[in-house]
Motif scaffolding. Structure first.
Motif, short mmCIF file in Angstrom:
data_model
loop_
_atom_site.label_atom_id
_atom_site.label_comp_id
_atom_site.label_asym_id
_atom_site.label_seq_id
_atom_site.Cartn_x
_atom_site.Cartn_y
_atom_site.Cartn_z
N MET A 15 46.85 36.13 34.98
CA MET A 15 45.79 35.97 33.83
C MET A 15 45.38 34.29 33.96
O MET A 15 44.32 34.05 33.61
CB MET A 15 46.43 36.31 32.50
N VAL A 16 46.43 33.66 34.48
CA VAL A 16 46.07 32.11 34.53
C VAL A 16 45.20 32.01 35.55
O VAL A 16 44.18 31.21 35.57
CB VAL A 16 47.22 31.47 34.75
N ASP A 17 45.36 32.54 36.79
CA ASP A 17 44.66 32.29 38.17
C ASP A 17 43.38 33.20 38.24
O ASP A 17 42.57 32.95 39.30
CB ASP A 17 45.20 32.58 38.99
N VAL A 18 42.90 33.99 37.43
CA VAL A 18 41.50 34.48 37.42
C VAL A 18 40.83 33.69 36.54
O VAL A 18 40.88 32.89 35.63
CB VAL A 18 41.52 36.10 36.96
N GLY A 19 39.32 33.48 37.03
CA GLY A 19 38.49 32.71 36.27
C GLY A 19 38.27 32.91 34.85
O GLY A 19 37.99 31.99 34.08
N GLN A 20 37.95 34.09 34.68
CA GLN A 20 37.76 34.73 33.27
C GLN A 20 38.81 35.68 32.81
O GLN A 20 38.45 36.96 32.69
CB GLN A 20 36.08 35.26 33.22
N PRO A 21 39.88 35.35 32.27
CA PRO A 21 41.07 36.16 31.89
C PRO A 21 40.76 37.15 30.70
O PRO A 21 40.82 38.24 30.62
CB PRO A 21 42.15 35.23 31.68
N LEU A 22 39.66 36.53 29.87
CA LEU A 22 39.30 37.28 28.57
C LEU A 22 38.37 38.48 29.07
O LEU A 22 38.24 39.39 28.24
CB LEU A 22 38.32 36.38 27.51
#
Lengths: 443, 193, 274, 263
Positions: free
Chosen positions: A110-117
């Motif tokens: 969740m931290v390392d993807v660009g758009q976790p939302l």
């Protein structure tokens, strides 16, 4: 207050000492939280990844951690489905480790993807052909299953079990555990596999691309089996580490040996299949895509030694050690081999992620290096600190090792002798005097 | 019995919050800067068509709401008695200031909607998508989504997302359904920019 | 969920994928609902006590679960697998049928007063049958000595129902609260107090079989011996250091003599509470 | 309702490497056309944002035999088993069935970068930074292309806004088919040497079709079987051999294209 939370009959260090142990980890957690904040608030440029190295150590460590966390599903499978009762001694530990590994992996993701939302998009608009969709679905479901499996461990806490409803719920949930173990095994099979498939389907990366067996590339199956081999070894290693840190015996030796044997069995199957897969890849898949396989190993840092290390040094050798019942008796060999198994699986995940990305595909491109930034490392340190804290809290306030009470009472050979002596002492009528005498003389 | 009553009460409470309180909080409402009656222009007395004011240019680009120059063609000085017409002339036409209309059907930045393809080639009527807007006497209150900044017309008036009329809501689902019904095959970037 | 995907067409692959996903989802949800439902049923059918005992028994070390037939010498080694309830044990009648050597009946066992006309429960309570067919229930000498002077004792109210291995009496001390397991099924019909302490009067549900599971005099010496060992080890694990000898007399109140011990832990272990 | 089935286009490009002098006009035109934000201070070659990069490849011979070509590299619009499309977990990538253009919807993108890993041409780019335009530049943004936000992947889509405009123009005239002259991507338009030919590969009369099937035309990594629609063209043998052959590579400190090659 703290005392009333600790399970009866288990020795735990003083609260002050426990705090001293926890505080450094909390500090690490804070540093990691700051790094995570930087990545989420300012952008992923903090991680040192780039357009060519689009996956960094986070994917490598995610894959590793999930492979090592496989102990939870495989131990559950052996215990609840195949009814290997001896594994009851480590099942709680395996579940806690699994929960830590999986929740940690999801957190880093969740931290390392660009758009976790936007993570929910995968559920709303899934691309059923993507391996990542399979991973996302199974990982989410399995994390829920792990949380459910973790609930009874928490409810066993001394104060919580005083609440009759909790105790009864724990009891009823525990009776249904085989269902969750079965589902966990099923889900794990798919996501461990699709994590392997993740790279195996990359047609554009001939180093990782593998032929399909059915609808999955061969790495799918290799990942499942290697995870099943690494899981028990990791449970073995963490348990003995906890024993070392707490200076207690927690698990009987035969449990360790059984875990080692399971790990060895799975590993030898893995080594065999991996070798066949590698041969097919060298002779057919890779040249078919226009890339003679040995050119991948022509660069300085990733020579063919890495292939040899992965299959022989960290595969065949520990497998043979773990399969020999004589060598298993020796703890040094047993844990040494377990360590090699985990390292081997780590190396495999490293090769699949980092080496795949480092190798160029275009003829005029270069071999690429990449060094993670402190933020990326700290984000992972966050997960480790979180894991240690969660494990420590669970260990202190709940019963992770059911054999601990028993083993604590017959503490080694010396105690057995005392036990024998005390028997004769107690036959005297004025036993209380003797009881006190025994205490005075042995302490 | 009691737990069930609590459950039902809870569901009712949640439904009320979701149905009335949530839209009230989510949308910011504002009035149009000027009173305008489409009906006056398009009805019997006016007799104008939609395309008399809302035009596409020679490259096919839709021009949207006309500028005050278009209004000035008829309203250079007041022709009627109405207060709003007087305001129009005084505040906008004479000083040549554009009217800050709030657009009901403005799509998000990444959506591409070609009017020419739908109207000229697809032979669709304005009412098919915009409803009976052209015969209205007053301009509706404009609702803006506080999170996305989009007009409420994008989602549609009904908070549940269902709509009884075709022109209610302008979500991608609607476009896709209609394209599917008409055997159009598109890629994402056919309608996204 | 997939029909939201544009340009979507159903294929066997999608059907399988969704079928599997929803099966997993429904199974997990259903299992939790079943667990919750059963919890509710257990509560309604008053099975809480037996589940609590089941859970406590599970947590006992194998050394604590010695079968009574090992105590009386019927068998070399056996760990109880029936939660100390011989009434439903299949092996108990088999062992009991064997011919016994006559053993000496002692009133005092290793310094404890353990009259042979009483029957003993593993949780250190005794049962004595009265002439009118009712039963008297009390705490045994071993138990009362390790408890010392309790802060308060909470007896079950008259008219309440006890069940074997369920919670009988609650004893509170300044540092610990212990529940004593009930040795017998039945209704409390009276409380009593003799010079030796309190007792309960109980009318058994089934007087014929009310005491089958309780330890008899010939099993008591070995049992007490093991309990003493257990006591010693529970002291060892509770981390008490060297303690003073008080001379050669029996100590009526252990508690006073081991003030540094982790009594909460010791008592929990001795009264079979996790 | 009109239910005419649309014409099936297959847009492609042929880049004549012999004509390319590496001036970079195409890259600049591309960035301006597609609202690619300007570099921030800490950016470098590897994490900056471009839809089109130009690599320098030399034959490593001594003067006077030494030769160099410039290879513009961008999304190759793979037709078959499009690597980036199959891997995207949430359908943010697709191949337009009517044009063959591989589309990327940044608003659907999660930013997992799996597609970037899958792309053998490294032609996909991630927004590592928040896009920032100065006020003056904001005025110049192309209204037909939506700017992207931080944390999503973007790439070349053959100037799709220009296809929209061409379609719009045709529709106004009542035409379903576009006029080929109306749809020319920015890079093609800006090339001073006219090195890039753009057109419909399904149109047998178009100049691109014959150029693509020319024996001096080739595609990079064609053995992967992804059928890219961007062709390269060179009369020089060593260039074509370079594209065909995988090379023994050596590690170099700098990440860009100087390569040992013996043609």
């Amino acid at each position: 207050m703290d005392k009333l939370l600790i399970p009866r009959g288990l020795q735990r260090t003083t609260f002050e000492k426990f705090l001293l142990w926890i505080i450094p980890w909390l500090a690490l957690l804070a540093v990691g939280a700051y790094a995570i904040y930087l990545c989420l608030a300012e952008g992923l440029f903090h991680t040192n990844m780039d357009n060519r190295f689009a996956f960094g150590i986070w994917i490598f460590l995610d894959l590793t951690v999930i492979a090592l966390g496989a102990g939870a599903f495989f131990t559950g499978f052996l215990l609840y489905i195949l009814r290997r009762k001896e594994l009851k001694a480590v099942i709680n530990s395996a579940v806690v480790i699994g929960l830590i590994c999986y929740s940690g992996a999801v957190l880093v993701l969740m931290v390392d993807v660009g758009q976790p939302l936007r993570a929910w998009f995968t559920f709303w608009h899934p691309n059923t052909h993507s391996m990542l969709t399979e991973v996302t679905f199974c990982l989410t479901c399995y994390l829920i299953v792990l949380l459910i499996e973790y609930v009874p461990i928490v409810l066993k806490n001394r104060q919580l079990r005083q609440i009759p409803k909790f105790l009864v719920f724990e009891f009823e949930l525990h009776k249904l555990m085989p269902v969750f173990a079965g589902i966990g095994t099923f889900l794990s099979f798919f996501h461990q596999g699709s994590l392997g498939g993740l790279f195996g389907v990359l047609r554009g990366r001939p180093f990782a691309f593998r032929e399909e067996l059915g609808i999955w590339p061969s790495t799918f199956f290799l990942f499942v089996i290697s995870a099943a081999a690494a899981g028990p070894s990791f449970v073995m290693l963490t348990t003995t580490l906890v024993e070392k840190i707490t200076r207690k015996r927690l698990v009987k030796d035969e449990v360790y040996r059984f875990l080692g044997k399971v790990s060895g069995c799975m590993l030898i199957i893995y080594v065999l299949l991996k070798s066949i897969d590698t041969l097919i890849w060298i002779n057919s898949t890779s040249p078919g895509n226009g890339f003679p396989a040995f050119e991948f190993y022509a660069t300085q840092s990733f020579g063919t030694w890495i292939l040899f290390t992965e299959i022989v040094v960290l595969g065949l050798i520990p497998a043979l050690v773990l399969l020999s019942s004589r060598l298993r008796q020796n703890k040094r060999y047993l844990f040494g081999a377990g360590f090699l198994v985990c390292s081997g699986i780590m190396l495999n995940r490293f090769v699949m992620t980092i080496q795949t990305l480092a190798l160029p595909t275009l003829p005029f491109d270069n071999f690429l290096t990449y060094a993670p930034s402190w933020e990326e490392v700290a984000a992972f340190a966050f997960v480790i600190a979180y894991g240690v804290i969660l494990y420590s809290l669970t260990f202190r306030y709940s019963v992770i090792f059911p054999q601990e009470r028993e083993l604590g009472q017959t503490n080694g050979e010396l105690s057995m002798r005392e036990f024998a002596q005390s028997r004769s002492v107690f036959k005297q009528p004025k036993f209380v005097t003797r009881l006190i005498d025994t205490f005075s003389s042995t302490k | 019995m009691k737990p069930y009553l609590v459950l039902i009460a809870g569901i009712l409470f949640g439904a009320i919050i979701g149905w009335f309180a949530f839209p009230a909080i989510l949308y910011h409402s504002s009035d149009q800067p000027l009173h305008f009656s489409h009906n006056t222009h398009t009805g019997e007395s006016g007799g104008m068509a939609c395309t008399d004011c809302h035009t596409t240019n020679e490259t096919g680009r839709f021009q949207g709401i006309p500028s005050v120059i278009k209004c000035a063609e008829c309203h250079a000085s007041p022709i009627g008695e109405s207060v709003s017409e007087k305001q129009l002339v005084e505040h906008y036409i004479t000083p040549n200031v554009e009217i800050p209309w709030l657009v009901y059907s403005r799509q998000p930045d990444n959506a591409y909607f070609p009017h020419a393809a739908h109207v000229t080639l697809g032979k669709m009527k304005c009412e098919d998508c915009h409803g009976p807007h052209g015969s209205s006497d007053t301009l509706r209150i404009h609702y803006t989504n506080r999170i996305s900044g989009y007009s409420r017309d994008v989602w549609g008036a009904n908070i549940s997302g269902f709509s009884s009329n075709r022109w209610e809501g302008m979500k991608m689902d609607k476009c896709v359904r209609c394209h599917g019904d008409n055997n159009r095959r598109d890629g994402c970037v056919s309608c996204h920019k | 969920m997939v029909p939201w995907v544009y340009e979507f067409h159903w294929t066997a692959f999608h059907v399988t994928f969704l079928l599997i996903f929803f099966t997993v989802f429904v199974t997990v949800a259903a299992t939790i609902i079943i667990a919750l439902r059963r919890t509710q049923q257990d509560e309604q059918q008053h099975r809480m006590e037996s589940i609590q005992w089941h859970s406590d028994f599970e947590d006992l070390a194998p050394a604590m679960k010695v079968c009574r037939h090992e105590l009386n010498g019927d068998v070399q080694h056996r760990v109880c697998d029936n939660e100390f309830d011989c009434r439903s044990c299949t092996l108990h009648p088999v062992f009991s049928a064997r011919k016994k050597k006559g053993s000496l009946l002692q009133y005092e066992v290793y310094g404890f007063s353990m009259p042979p006309y009483r029957l003993y429960h593993r949780g250190h309570t005794w049962v004595q049958q009265e002439d009118d067919g009712t039963f008297k229930v009390g705490i045994d000498d071993f138990g009362s000595r390790i408890i010392g002077r309790p802060h308060s004792i909470e007896l079950p109210p008259i008219g309440s129902h006890l069940s074997v291995n369920g919670r009988g009496i609650l004893v509170r001390r300044s540092d610990s609260t212990i529940r004593l397991l009930s040795p017998i099924d039945g209704e409390v019909i009276g409380h009593g107090n003799s010079e030796k302490g309190w007792y309960l009067k109980v009318r058994a549900d089934n007087p014929e079989r009310a005491t089958t599971h309780l330890l008899k005099a010939e099993e008591v010496p070995n049992w007490i011996l093991r309990e003493m060992e257990r006591l010693q080890f529970s002291f060892a694990t509770s981390g008490v250091g060297a303690t003073l000898a008080d001379g050669g007399e029996l100590v009526p109140d252990f508690h006073k003599h081991f003030p540094k011990a982790d009594w909460d832990s010791v008592l929990g272990q001795m009264f079979l509470e996790a | 309702m009109d239910t005419t089935v649309e014409k099936k286009y297959k847009f492609g490009m042929v880049i004549n490497l012999d004509k390319c002098n590496g001036c970079g006009a195409c890259a600049v035109a591309c960035a301006i056309e597609n609202n690619v934000p300007p570099a921030v201070q800490k950016m470098n070659k590897r994490n900056g944002l471009t839809w089109l990069t130009i690599s320098t490849v030399s034959n490593n011979e001594q003067y006077p035999q030494s030769e160099t070509v410039f290879v513009p590299m961008f999304c190759q619009q793979c037709e078959k088993e499009t690597p980036c499309m199959t891997v995207c977990p949430q359908n943010a990538v697709d191949v337009d069935p009517t044009t063959g253009i591989v589309g990327q919807v940044p608003q659907r993108c999660l930013g997992c970068r799996y597609c970037m890993t899958a792309c053998p041409y490294h032609a996909r780019y991630f927004n590592w930074w928040d896009p920032e335009w100065t006020d003056g530049m904001k005025q110049q943004l192309n209204p037909d292309v939506a700017p992207r936000m931080r944390g999503v992947v973007e790439k070349c889509n053959f100037c799709h806004s220009r296809l929209h405009s061409a379609k719009d123009k045709a529709a106004t005239l009542g035409n379903r088919e576009i006029n080929p002259a109306d749809y020319i991507p920015a890079c093609v338009e800006s090339c001073p040497n006219k090195a890039i030919t753009f057109g419909d590969l399904n149109d047998t009369t178009a100049p691109i079709t014959s150029l693509a099937s020319n024996s001096n035309s080739f595609r990079f990594l064609s053995r992967l079987g992804t059928e890219p629609k961007v062709y390269y063209h060179s009369k020089k043998h060593w260039v074509r051999a370079m594209a065909e052959k995988a090379q023994t590579r050596s590690r170099q400190a700098d990440g860009i294209a100087e390569e040992e090659f013996h043609g």
